[in-house]
Design an enzyme around this catalytic site. Structure first.
Site, PDB file in Angstrom:
ATOM      1  N   HIS A 187     -33.580   1.708 -31.598  1.00 50.49           N
ATOM      2  CA  HIS A 187     -32.740   2.895 -31.713  1.00 50.49           C
ATOM      3  C   HIS A 187     -33.514   4.079 -32.290  1.00 50.49           C
ATOM      4  O   HIS A 187     -33.529   5.157 -31.715  1.00 50.49           O
ATOM      5  CB  HIS A 187     -31.526   2.578 -32.587  1.00 50.49           C
ATOM      6  CG  HIS A 187     -30.830   3.789 -33.119  1.00 50.49           C
ATOM      7  ND1 HIS A 187     -30.100   4.620 -32.319  1.00 50.49           N
ATOM      8  CD2 HIS A 187     -30.788   4.328 -34.356  1.00 50.49           C
ATOM      9  CE1 HIS A 187     -29.618   5.622 -33.035  1.00 50.49           C
ATOM     10  NE2 HIS A 187     -30.033   5.471 -34.284  1.00 50.49           N
ATOM     11  N   PHE A 188     -34.189   3.867 -33.439  1.00 46.60           N
ATOM     12  CA  PHE A 188     -34.730   5.085 -34.054  1.00 46.60           C
ATOM     13  C   PHE A 188     -36.045   5.555 -33.438  1.00 46.60           C
ATOM     14  O   PHE A 188     -36.492   6.651 -33.745  1.00 46.60           O
ATOM     15  CB  PHE A 188     -34.761   5.013 -35.587  1.00 46.60           C
ATOM     16  CG  PHE A 188     -35.629   3.957 -36.190  1.00 46.60           C
ATOM     17  CD1 PHE A 188     -36.993   3.970 -36.032  1.00 46.60           C
ATOM     18  CD2 PHE A 188     -35.060   2.968 -36.987  1.00 46.60           C
ATOM     19  CE1 PHE A 188     -37.790   3.019 -36.616  1.00 46.60           C
ATOM     20  CE2 PHE A 188     -35.850   1.997 -37.580  1.00 46.60           C
ATOM     21  CZ  PHE A 188     -37.216   2.026 -37.393  1.00 46.60           C
ATOM     22  N   HIS A 189     -36.627   4.766 -32.541  1.00 47.28           N
ATOM     23  CA  HIS A 189     -37.710   5.371 -31.771  1.00 47.28           C
ATOM     24  C   HIS A 189     -37.167   6.362 -30.744  1.00 47.28           C
ATOM     25  O   HIS A 189     -37.891   7.245 -30.292  1.00 47.28           O
ATOM     26  CB  HIS A 189     -38.612   4.312 -31.126  1.00 47.28           C
ATOM     27  CG  HIS A 189     -39.576   3.712 -32.111  1.00 47.28           C
ATOM     28  ND1 HIS A 189     -39.200   2.752 -33.014  1.00 47.28           N
ATOM     29  CD2 HIS A 189     -40.885   3.976 -32.377  1.00 47.28           C
ATOM     30  CE1 HIS A 189     -40.231   2.453 -33.786  1.00 47.28           C
ATOM     31  NE2 HIS A 189     -41.271   3.181 -33.430  1.00 47.28           N
TER      32      HIS A 189
ATOM     33  N   HIS B 169     -29.997   8.140 -45.129  1.00 48.73           N
ATOM     34  CA  HIS B 169     -29.330   8.608 -43.923  1.00 48.73           C
ATOM     35  C   HIS B 169     -29.553  10.103 -43.672  1.00 48.73           C
ATOM     36  O   HIS B 169     -30.006  10.483 -42.595  1.00 48.73           O
ATOM     37  CB  HIS B 169     -27.849   8.251 -43.850  1.00 48.73           C
ATOM     38  CG  HIS B 169     -27.280   8.854 -42.623  1.00 48.73           C
ATOM     39  ND1 HIS B 169     -27.500   8.309 -41.380  1.00 48.73           N
ATOM     40  CD2 HIS B 169     -26.661  10.031 -42.406  1.00 48.73           C
ATOM     41  CE1 HIS B 169     -27.003   9.115 -40.470  1.00 48.73           C
ATOM     42  NE2 HIS B 169     -26.485  10.168 -41.058  1.00 48.73           N
TER      43      HIS B 169
ATOM     44  N   ARG C 218     -36.227  -7.457 -36.936  1.00 45.41           N
ATOM     45  CA  ARG C 218     -37.238  -6.419 -37.055  1.00 45.41           C
ATOM     46  C   ARG C 218     -38.180  -6.789 -38.199  1.00 45.41           C
ATOM     47  O   ARG C 218     -37.962  -7.794 -38.872  1.00 45.41           O
ATOM     48  CB  ARG C 218     -36.596  -5.060 -37.327  1.00 45.41           C
ATOM     49  CG  ARG C 218     -35.926  -4.970 -38.675  1.00 45.41           C
ATOM     50  CD  ARG C 218     -35.235  -3.636 -38.895  1.00 45.41           C
ATOM     51  NE  ARG C 218     -36.196  -2.571 -39.190  1.00 45.41           N
ATOM     52  CZ  ARG C 218     -35.873  -1.447 -39.856  1.00 45.41           C
ATOM     53  NH1 ARG C 218     -34.642  -1.263 -40.291  1.00 45.41           N
ATOM     54  NH2 ARG C 218     -36.772  -0.519 -40.088  1.00 45.41           N
ATOM     55  N   ARG C 219     -39.220  -6.000 -38.416  1.00 46.91           N
ATOM     56  CA  ARG C 219     -40.135  -6.166 -39.545  1.00 46.91           C
ATOM     57  C   ARG C 219     -40.669  -7.594 -39.645  1.00 46.91           C
ATOM     58  O   ARG C 219     -40.752  -8.159 -40.727  1.00 46.91           O
ATOM     59  CB  ARG C 219     -39.422  -5.825 -40.854  1.00 46.91           C
ATOM     60  CG  ARG C 219     -38.903  -4.425 -40.895  1.00 46.91           C
ATOM     61  CD  ARG C 219     -38.304  -4.090 -42.232  1.00 46.91           C
ATOM     62  NE  ARG C 219     -38.540  -2.688 -42.528  1.00 46.91           N
ATOM     63  CZ  ARG C 219     -38.092  -2.063 -43.590  1.00 46.91           C
ATOM     64  NH1 ARG C 219     -37.395  -2.699 -44.488  1.00 46.91           N
ATOM     65  NH2 ARG C 219     -38.363  -0.798 -43.797  1.00 46.91           N
TER      66      ARG C 219
ATOM     67  N   TYR D 285     -31.262  13.519 -40.658  1.00 43.28           N
ATOM     68  CA  TYR D 285     -30.844  14.868 -40.279  1.00 43.28           C
ATOM     69  C   TYR D 285     -31.873  15.905 -40.710  1.00 43.28           C
ATOM     70  O   TYR D 285     -31.994  16.956 -40.088  1.00 43.28           O
ATOM     71  CB  TYR D 285     -29.442  15.178 -40.812  1.00 43.28           C
ATOM     72  CG  TYR D 285     -28.427  14.427 -39.998  1.00 43.28           C
ATOM     73  CD1 TYR D 285     -28.069  14.891 -38.738  1.00 43.28           C
ATOM     74  CD2 TYR D 285     -27.909  13.229 -40.438  1.00 43.28           C
ATOM     75  CE1 TYR D 285     -27.209  14.179 -37.941  1.00 43.28           C
ATOM     76  CE2 TYR D 285     -27.040  12.505 -39.649  1.00 43.28           C
ATOM     77  CZ  TYR D 285     -26.693  12.980 -38.397  1.00 43.28           C
ATOM     78  OH  TYR D 285     -25.850  12.266 -37.609  1.00 43.28           O
TER      79      TYR D 285
END
Ligand code: HEM
Ligand SMILES: [Cu+2]
Ligand SMILES: [Cu+2]
Lengths: 557, 166
Positions: free
Chosen positions: A383-385, A232, A446-447, A236
Site C-alpha cells: 500500500h504505502f509504496h 499517521h 512484512r519486515r 500527510y
C-alpha cells in the site's frame, strides 16, 4: 520538450536562495539514492535471491540493517529535506518576497544536517537496527534518537522562518488573499508542527532518558501511542507538498488553471483539521487501547477521505481544463492532449494514477475490522509504496525536473531518459505493489526475511517472484530519474543567456480575491484543530500516561 | 478587496461529486459499524497489564498452553512470545470450539498472526492481547510473528493443529 523557458520570470529567487534550496535537494537525493539501493535487495530476498552475504563486505550486516536504512533514508530523510526545500521555493515565489529571516531558515537547515549525520553514524555501524519506527524496548544508540530530534526541530525552525515571512507579507497586504501556493505550504508546516508533538514527547519524555540510562524502563504501549500520534499525519506531511504542486503548479504546466480556489483552500483546511486526530488506526490491534477509541478513530479516518475525494475532483478538473485549451476533445479523449512528452508532467500524472489505487487500499486499512486481516502483512508496504513511494516520490521527482533547471539555470539533461525512467518505475510499481497486496492477503508478513521463514507455502512463490521482478524494475526506473536530476545539476551547459525556467504557478479560474475570508483566516481552523485533537486523544493520553508502567528494560536489537 | 463580491463558488458537477462523497463515507461508516457491533468482528480491546519481567513465573503464563474450559466447546490458550519463538509452539484444539488466545511478550514487541483466521494482533511486553476464533475446518494453522523482533524474527512461528470435532 522538457521545460518551457521564459525571458521574464515573474519573480526570480536570489543566488543565495537558489543555493540554499539546492543544498536541500543534494541531501534529499543522496538519501533517496542510498535508501533505494536496498529496495530491490529486499524484493529479491523475497523472491529467493539473498544478496546480503555479499553486502557484508560493504559493512551492511543484515537485511534488517538495510531495511532500517531504507525506511529512515527514504521515508524520513528524502521526504523531509525535499519538502523543506520545495516549500521554501513555494513561500518565496508565492509571496514574491525574500525570506523574513534567512538566517533562521539556515539555522534550521543546518540543524537538520547535523541531526542526519548524528543518526547516520549508528545506522551505518549497525547500532540502530530498530527500523524506522524504533519501537522500544528494542534500543538504538542515543545518537540515533538525538539525531532524529535535531532533524525534526530543524524542520520546525525552517517553518518558523516561513511564518515570519508570512507575517511580514500580511502586514504589507492586510486585505489580500494569501497566494495559494504559499497558503498551502503554511498549512502543511502548521500541520507538521502539531503532528510532531507526539514523537517529540516520545523521544524527549521516554526514549532519550531511557537510552541514556537515567531511567530503567519504558512503557512500550504508551510509546506506540505517541509514535502514531505523529506517524499517521506524517503521511500527510509527505502528501500535502505534492498537492501544492498538483493544485497550484501542475495545472500551469498543462496550460490549465486551478479549477476552484475556494475548494482547494477548503481541502487544505480540512487536512489540517483531520490529519492528526486519527492515529489509532495504526493501533487497531494494540492490546492497550480500548476498542471504543479505535472505533472513534476509524470513523475520523474515513472523514479524511472527504478532502481527498475533493482533491481528486479539483485536480482532474484543472487538468481537463488545460487539456481542452490544448485542443483536447471527447469525454476521455482530452487525456491524450495533456503534454505527456514533458517528464515533469508525466511523472506527476503517473503519481496520481498510482495514488488512486493507494487510496482505495487505504480505505481497507482504515476499516477497523478489515485491518485484522491486513495488519503487518506485506499488503501494508504494498500500500504505502503506492502512496509515499509513488504519489509522493514520483511527484517530487517530477517537480525536480523543473526545479533543478530553475535553481541552476541549466537545461534538463536527456528528457527522454527522464521519461523512460518514470514509465519504468510506474510499470515496476504496478507489478510490485499488486503482488505485495495479494501475498499479504494470503498471510505473508512484512519486515521479514521470507527466504528464511519456515512457514512459507508454495502458493506464495509466484507472487514473491513478481515482487522481486517489479522491485528490480522500480530500481532501474528510479536510478534513471536520479541520474537525470544529478547530471542536470552538475553539467556545464547553461540555458541560453537571458532565459530562465520559471516556477510554474497556476492562476485560478475564479479570482482568489472573491474567495470567502473564512477560507483565509487561521483562527477558526486552528481552534477547531486543537479541540478535535484534544477530544480524540486527550482522554486516552491522560489514561495511558497515568497508567504508565515503565517496566521494559533496554534490549539490544 | 470588497467583501460584497465574495462568495463560495461551487461548480454544479463538483457539488454533486461532494454530495456523492459524503454518501459514500456514510456507507463506510455503516459497514464498519455493522461488522463491528452486529456481526461481532471485533478488534482487541484493553485486557490487562502484566510485568514482562516476571510474567513467565506467575500463573497462568507459568504454565503456558491450552486450558479446556468446556470440552469440545470452549478453550483458552496462553502463549508467551519471546525472541525467537512462541511457548507453546504446538497447540491442539478440536474444530467447532471457541478458542480464546491470551498472548504477551517477555522481551521486545512481537506480532501474533494466526493464518486464515481473524486472530492478528501485537504482542507487547506489559500488555495482554486477547482475541477468540472458531476453527471450522480441521487442519494445521501456523501462527507467525509479524513484528520485527531481531535477527531471528523470520523463524518465530508455531502451529495450531485442529482435530475433527469430537
Ligand atoms: C527503488 C525501489 C524500491 C523497492 C524495490 C522497494 C522495496 C521495498 C520492500 C520489498 C519493502 C518491504 C520489506 C519488508 O517488509 O521486509 C520495502 C519497505 C519500505 N519501503 Fe521501499 N522500495 C523502494 C523504494 C522506496 C521508496 C522510494 C520509499 C519512500 C520514499 C520507500 C519506503 C519504504 C518504507 C517506509 C518501507 C518500510 C520499512 C519498514 O518496514 O521498516 N521505498 N521497500
Ligand atoms: Cu494512517
Ligand atoms: Cu518477530
Amino acid at each position: 520538450m522538457a521545460e518551457t523557458t521564459t525571458k521574464t520570470p515573474v519573480y526570480a529567487l536570489t543566488r543565495e536562495e537558489r543555493r540554499f534550496v539546492g543544498l536541500h535537494l543534494v541531501f534529499a537525493f543522496a538519501a533517496l539514492t542510498i535508501g533505494s539501493l536496498f529496495g530491490p535487495l529486499q524484493a529479491l530476498e523475497h523472491a529467493g535471491l539473498d544478496l546480503y552475504p555479499t553486502l557484508e563486505k560493504f559493512g551492511i550486516q543484515s537485511y534488517y540493517q538495510g531495511l532500517t536504512l531504507h525506511g529512515v533514508l527514504n521515508a524520513l530523510v528524502w521526504t523531509t529535506f525535499f519538502i523543506t526545500g520545495f516549500l521554501t521555493v513555494a513561500i518565496i515565489r508565492g509571496f514574491q518576497r525574500r525570506l523574513a529571516h534567512p538566517g533562521l531558515n539556515q539555522l534550521g537547515f543546518w540543524m537538520m544536517v547535523v541531526g542526519l549525520l548524528m543518526a547516520a553514524v549508528p545506522l551505518l555501524l549497525n547500532k540502530a537496527t530498530v527500523l524506522f519506527t524504533f519501537y522500544p524496548p528494542m534500543q538504538a544508540s542515543t545518537w540515533f534518537y538525538l539525531g532524529l530530534t535535531l532533524v525534526v526541530v530543524g524542520s520546525w525552525i525552517e517553518g518558523w522562518g516561513f511564518y515570519a515571512t508570512y507575517w511580514q507579507w500580511r502586514k504589507d497586504n492586510p486585505k489580500t488573499r494569501t497566494p495559494f501556493i504559499a497558503f498551502a505550504s503554511l498549512v502543511t508546516m502548521v500541520m507538521w508542527q502539531i503532528a510532531t508533538l507526539g514523537v517529540a514527547a516520545e523521544i524527549l519524555g521516554l526514549l532519550l532518558p531511557w537510552s541514556m540510562g537515567l531511567v530503567d524502563g519504558v512503557d512500550p504501549q504508551l510509546s506506540r501511542t505517541f509514535f502514531w500520534f505523529t506517524g499517521h499525519p506524517l503521511v500527510y506531511f509527505w502528501l500535502l507538498p505534492a498537492y501544492v504542486s498538483w493544485y497550484g503548479m501542475l495545472p500551469k504546466q498543462v496550460d490549465g488553471k486551478l479549477f476552484s480556489d475556494s475548494l482547494a483552500r477548503l481541502a487544505f483546511w480540512l487536512f489540517l483539521l483531520l490529519s492528526v486526530p486519527l492515529g489509532f488506526h495504526h493501533q487497531f490491534v494494540d492490546p492497550g487501547v480500548p476498542a471504543g477509541w479505535k472505533y472513534v478513530h476509524a470513523i475520523l479516518t474515513f472523514s479524511v477521505f472527504f478532502p481527498s475525494l475533493m482533491t481528486f475532483f479539483t485536480v482532474i478538473a484543472s487538468l481537463e481544463y488545460g487539456a481542452r485549451q490544448r485542443g483536447g476533445k471527447g469525454r476521455f479523449g482530452w487525456i491524450r492532449a495533456l503534454p505527456w512528452s514533458n517528464p515533469s508532467v508525466t511523472a506527476q500524472l503517473l503519481a496520481g494514477i498510482l495514488f488512486v489505487f493507494g487510496g482505495i487500499g487505504g480505505l481497507a486499512n482504515a476499516a477497523y475490522n478489515v485491518n485484522l486481516v491486513l495488519h503487518n502483512t506485506a499488503w501494508v508496504p504494498g500500500h504505502f509504496h503506492l502512496t509515499v513511494a509513488s504519489a509522493v516520490t514520483l511527484s517530487f521527482i517530477g517537480i525536480s525536473f523543473w526545479l533543478v533547471p530553475h535553481l541552476t539555470h541549466k537545461p534538463l539533461w536527456q528528457p527522454k531518459v527522464a521519461l523512460a525512467g518514470v514509465w519504468t518505475y510506474f510499470v515496476g510499481m504496478l507489478i510490485f505493489s499488486n503482488a505485495m497486496h495479494t501475498v499479504g492477503l494470503l498471510g505473508a508478513p512484512r519486515r521479514t526475511t521470507l527466504g528464511l521463514a519456515p512457514y512459507v507455502p508454495a502458493e506464495w512463490s509466484g507472487y514473491l517472484w513478481r515482487v522481486g521482478f517489479g522491485g528490480s524494475l522500480m530500481w532501474i526506473g528510479i536510478m534513471a530519474t536520479i541520474t537525470v536530476v544529478a547530471v542536470t545539476a552538475f553539467r556545464k551547459k547553461q540555458l541560453p543567456e537571458g532565459e530562465f525556467v520559471d516556477v510554474p504557478v497556476a492562476e485560478s479560474i475564479e479570482d482568489p480575491q472573491r474567495t470567502p475570508v473564512w477560507l483565509d483566516s487561521w483562527k477558526p481552523w486552528l481552534v477547531g484543530t486543537a479541540v478535535l485533537v484534544l477530544l480524540a486523544y486527550g482522554p486516552q493520553l491522560i489514561d495511558q500516561l497515568f497508567g504508565m508502567s515503565a517496566t521494559s528494560p533496554r534490549i539490544a536489537p | 478587496m470588497s467583501t460584497s463580491t465574495e462568495h463560495l463558488h461551487i461548480d454544479p458537477t463538483e457539488k454533486r461529486w461532494m454530495i456523492a462523497s459524503v454518501g459514500l463515507l456514510l456507507i463506510f461508516f455503516a459497514a464498519v459499524t455493522v461488522a463491528g457491533f452486529m456481526l461481532g468482528i471485533q478488534v482487541p480491546t484493553r485486557e490487562r497489564r502484566v510485568d514482562p519481567n516476571t510474567v513467565a513465573e506467575q500463573p497462568p503464563w507459568s504454565e503456558p498452553g491450552v486450558r479446556e474450559i468446556v470440552p469440545g466447546e470452549e478453550y483458552e490458550v496462553y502463549v508467551l512470545a519471546h525472541r525467537f519463538s512462541f511457548t507453546p509452539n504446538e497447540i491442539e484444539v478440536p474444530a467447532g470450539a471457541k478458542v480464546t488466545f491470551y498472548v504477551t511478550s517477555t522481551d521486545v514487541q512481537h506480532g501474533f498472526k494466526l493464518q486464515d483466521t481473524n486472530v492478528n494482533f501485537m504482542a507487547l511486553p506489559g500488555q495482554v492481547s486477547k482475541l477468540s476464533t472458531t476453527f471450522e475446518k480441521p487442519g494445521v494453522y501456523p501462527y507467525i510473528c509479524t513484528e520485527y523482533c531481531g535477527l531471528g524474527h523470520a523463524v518465530m512461528a508455531g502451529a495450531v493443529t485442529v482435530t475433527e470435532a469430537p
